[in-house]
Design an enzyme around this catalytic site. Structure first.
Site, PDB file in Angstrom:
ATOM      1  N   PHE A 177       8.206   3.748  -1.938  1.00 28.31           N
ATOM      2  CA  PHE A 177       7.504   2.835  -2.832  1.00 28.31           C
ATOM      3  C   PHE A 177       6.504   3.580  -3.698  1.00 28.31           C
ATOM      4  CE2 PHE A 177       8.478   0.156   0.845  1.00 28.31           C
ATOM      5  CZ  PHE A 177       9.059  -0.934   0.227  1.00 28.31           C
ATOM      6  N   ASP A 178       6.297   3.088  -4.899  1.00 27.41           N
ATOM      7  CA  ASP A 178       5.157   3.485  -5.713  1.00 27.41           C
ATOM      8  C   ASP A 178       4.016   2.641  -5.160  1.00 27.41           C
ATOM      9  OD1 ASP A 178       3.182   3.887  -7.554  1.00 27.41           O
ATOM     10  OD2 ASP A 178       4.250   2.973  -9.219  1.00 27.41           O
TER      11      ASP A 178
END
Length: 180
Positions: free
Chosen positions: A31-32
């Site tokens: 994930f960012d």
């Protein structure tokens, strides 16, 4: 077809059936962090000071200088300083150095707020206690910003982006599915 349609409703674009079929082999999800699993709103969580320097002094200088910046970390420091101290001192000769920090004069006093690269570039020695504070901040997933006044390190402002309320449950669900 149904999977692609449902994914599109959730904001996920799937380029084709072969991509969708390949998802069964996924074992890791990346994930960012900012805005995905965190709120995206930075907050000051700590001020670590060198002996003989007060939180008020560090926050006063850092908050005043950072008030002139648009960076999210700077905004968090400035916001906390205003909340704790009220009115901030005026800033002269403000300079933003992208990727390093800010420089200026706060009420006639030279102030630098930034990373190690900025301070070392200005030949400012970083005490071991402040290097330890930076390391501790980063170990917790936070950002540590050095504050120097008149060529001497006075402290580290620790800024964090808080997780969203549902992030822990979402990550637990993914782990429950066998994903890393």
């Amino acid at each position: 077809m149904v999977g692609s349609g449902r994914a599109a409703q959730m904001g996920i674009i799937i380029k084709g059936a072969d991509v969708l079929q390949g998802t069964r082999r996924i074992d890791t999800v990346v994930f960012d962090k900012t805005g995905t699993v965190t709120t995206g709103a930075m907050q000051l969580v700590d001020v670590v000071c060198v002996p003989g320097t007060s939180r008020t002094e560090v926050l006063g200088y850092a908050g005043a200088l950072e008030h002139a910046s648009e960076h999210p970390v700077a905004k968090a420091i400035a916001s906390a300083a205003r909340a704790e101290l009220g009115t901030l001192s005026p800033v002269q000769s403000f300079e933003n150095l992208p990727g390093m920090g800010t420089i200026g004069a706060v009420a006639g006093t030279s102030v630098l707020v930034g990373n190690e690269k900025l301070l070392r570039g200005k030949l400012i020695l970083i005490p071991a206690t402040m290097t330890e504070a930076l390391t501790a901040a980063r170990a917790e997933g936070n950002i540590g910003v050095l504050v120097a006044v008149n060529g001497s390190i006075r402290g580290v402002c620790v800024v964090a982006d808080r997780p969203k309320a549902n992030s822990a449950a979402a990550i637990a669900t993914l782990r429950g599915l066998g994903l890393r």
